[in-house]
Design a protein around this motif. Sequence first.
Motif, mmCIF file in Angstrom:
data_model
loop_
_atom_site.group_PDB
_atom_site.id
_atom_site.type_symbol
_atom_site.label_atom_id
_atom_site.label_comp_id
_atom_site.label_asym_id
_atom_site.label_seq_id
_atom_site.Cartn_x
_atom_site.Cartn_y
_atom_site.Cartn_z
ATOM 1 N N ALA A 232 -43.519 56.472 75.228
ATOM 2 C CA ALA A 232 -42.199 57.016 75.577
ATOM 3 C C ALA A 232 -42.256 58.142 76.593
ATOM 4 C CB ALA A 232 -41.496 57.496 74.311
ATOM 5 N N GLY A 233 -43.458 58.635 76.914
ATOM 6 C CA GLY A 233 -43.575 59.701 77.895
ATOM 7 C C GLY A 233 -43.260 61.071 77.305
ATOM 8 N N THR A 234 -42.836 61.990 78.171
ATOM 9 C CA THR A 234 -42.487 63.341 77.736
ATOM 10 C C THR A 234 -41.082 63.355 77.164
ATOM 11 O OG1 THR A 234 -43.941 64.340 79.383
ATOM 12 C CG2 THR A 234 -42.200 65.738 78.459
ATOM 13 N N LEU A 235 -40.949 63.943 75.985
ATOM 14 C CA LEU A 235 -39.686 63.942 75.258
ATOM 15 C C LEU A 235 -39.339 65.357 74.816
ATOM 16 C CD1 LEU A 235 -40.988 61.090 73.046
ATOM 17 C CD2 LEU A 235 -38.922 60.746 74.391
ATOM 18 N N HIS A 236 -38.054 65.622 74.720
ATOM 19 C CA HIS A 236 -37.569 66.816 74.041
ATOM 20 C C HIS A 236 -36.905 66.359 72.739
ATOM 21 C CE1 HIS A 236 -37.258 69.540 77.870
ATOM 22 N NE2 HIS A 236 -38.507 69.215 77.561
ATOM 23 N N VAL A 237 -37.398 66.881 71.626
ATOM 24 C CA VAL A 237 -36.873 66.512 70.310
ATOM 25 C C VAL A 237 -36.133 67.725 69.751
ATOM 26 C CG1 VAL A 237 -37.408 65.541 68.054
ATOM 27 C CG2 VAL A 237 -38.876 65.011 70.008
ATOM 28 N N HIS A 238 -34.876 67.529 69.384
ATOM 29 C CA HIS A 238 -33.984 68.621 68.999
ATOM 30 C C HIS A 238 -33.630 68.525 67.514
ATOM 31 C CE1 HIS A 238 -33.242 69.100 73.377
ATOM 32 N NE2 HIS A 238 -33.170 67.774 73.386
ATOM 33 N N PHE A 239 -33.620 69.681 66.844
ATOM 34 C CA PHE A 239 -33.272 69.770 65.428
ATOM 35 C C PHE A 239 -32.242 70.877 65.227
ATOM 36 C CE2 PHE A 239 -37.636 68.313 65.661
ATOM 37 C CZ PHE A 239 -37.708 67.302 64.718
ATOM 38 N N PRO A 240 -31.342 70.722 64.250
ATOM 39 C CA PRO A 240 -30.485 71.855 63.909
ATOM 40 C C PRO A 240 -31.310 72.945 63.227
ATOM 41 C CG PRO A 240 -30.160 70.088 62.334
ATOM 42 C CD PRO A 240 -31.097 69.564 63.388
ATOM 43 N N ARG A 241 -30.883 74.176 63.366
ATOM 44 C CA ARG A 241 -31.629 75.269 62.747
ATOM 45 C C ARG A 241 -31.429 75.253 61.230
ATOM 46 N NH1 ARG A 241 -33.453 80.292 66.082
ATOM 47 N NH2 ARG A 241 -34.797 81.251 64.539
ATOM 48 N N ILE A 242 -30.183 75.073 60.792
ATOM 49 C CA ILE A 242 -29.896 75.053 59.360
ATOM 50 C C ILE A 242 -30.452 73.765 58.761
ATOM 51 C CG2 ILE A 242 -28.053 74.897 57.634
ATOM 52 C CD1 ILE A 242 -26.398 76.736 59.379
ATOM 53 N N GLY A 243 -31.230 73.919 57.700
ATOM 54 C CA GLY A 243 -31.786 72.763 57.008
ATOM 55 C C GLY A 243 -33.184 72.388 57.451
ATOM 56 N N TYR A 244 -33.759 73.136 58.403
ATOM 57 C CA TYR A 244 -35.089 72.799 58.927
ATOM 58 C C TYR A 244 -35.973 74.029 58.958
ATOM 59 C CZ TYR A 244 -33.346 68.225 59.784
ATOM 60 O OH TYR A 244 -32.815 66.974 59.567
ATOM 61 N N VAL A 245 -37.277 73.808 58.800
ATOM 62 C CA VAL A 245 -38.262 74.866 58.685
ATOM 63 C C VAL A 245 -39.183 74.836 59.891
ATOM 64 C CG1 VAL A 245 -40.175 75.754 57.296
ATOM 65 C CG2 VAL A 245 -38.184 74.756 56.149
ATOM 66 N N LEU A 246 -39.290 75.980 60.547
ATOM 67 C CA LEU A 246 -40.185 76.123 61.698
ATOM 68 C C LEU A 246 -41.448 76.855 61.268
ATOM 69 C CD1 LEU A 246 -40.555 76.059 64.888
ATOM 70 C CD2 LEU A 246 -39.627 78.381 64.840
ATOM 71 N N LYS A 247 -42.605 76.304 61.643
ATOM 72 C CA LYS A 247 -43.886 76.943 61.336
ATOM 73 C C LYS A 247 -44.834 76.796 62.521
ATOM 74 C CE LYS A 247 -43.929 76.138 56.317
ATOM 75 N NZ LYS A 247 -44.701 75.491 55.188
#
Length: 317
Positions: A297-312
């Motif tokens: 698929a090549g280079t992708l930007h994957v987007h998530f909502p902030r609420i409900g998701y954990v960043l580490k």
Amino acid sequence: MADLILHHYPNSPFSEKIRLILGYKKLAWKSVVIPALMPKPDVLALTGGYRKTPFMQVGADIFCDSALISDVLEHLQPTPSIYPEPGKGLARTLAQWADSSLFWAAMAHNLGPKGAAHMFAGGPPEAALAFSEDRKAMSAGMVRLRPADAAAAYKSYLRRLSDMLDDQPFLLGQVPCIADFSAYHPLWFTRVRTPVVADILQLTPAVLEWMDRMNAIGHGSMEKFDAARAIAAAAAEEPMVVGHGLLRDSTFQDEHGIPLGSRVTVTAESFGPEPTEGELIAATRTHYTLSRRDERAGTLHVHFPRIGYVLKAATPA
């Protein structure tokens, strides 16, 4: 702008939420039907790990979670709005309740022994077992309602929705808003996918009438597509520049002490524990964006909502 491609499957309740919003906004979209169960190699080529349904693709940009997809569709087509003033804060709050508390009570009722037997009637026994094992893996660590407890909660929630419809056609007024689309989809599953347990809806006639109004919105203009072409479409495009396109907020909001450019993972707080790893290129008040590369698929930007998701921070290899 590239085409809207919705990756979904017919029985997915959160997909029904987005299909109706597409219909309400009279948008044209391409439909890629994905597997309900793992493995999902074509899904993971685009998302990098996220396997929940639906997700939406616009060229080389991948938008995960129906809450974020709803926001993107609002940016793309502001009228008719699903966040009408002056009550958009209330609408968002009610939608979050519907997508969580209402949804899990409804689905525990829907997929109790009677509803599950109906869903898998006529199929091989291993199909029901595979579904059960797949969803068990997705909900590891979650507290799930037993069917009897779920039915009691579901009845109470339906009465609350009915009270909201006493003197208006939609939950918060004369037109549908995000709260309507979020509250509708688990009830749609009861009525359409597990009708053997849909007698619970008969207790609230006003809710059934509201469901008829929601159903009449339709799904907009849909064209069948396939995963191979979707992946090729991603490979042929460059991702949108951060701060432009469909997510225009780019102001960095640092809650984790993780600078932009770091290798990170983003994971759902509860249901669907599979992480997506990539380079953190945006962390705003509303969303995270990761840049990642896939050989197909090549280079992708994957987007998530902030609420409900954990960043580490990603664990070094």
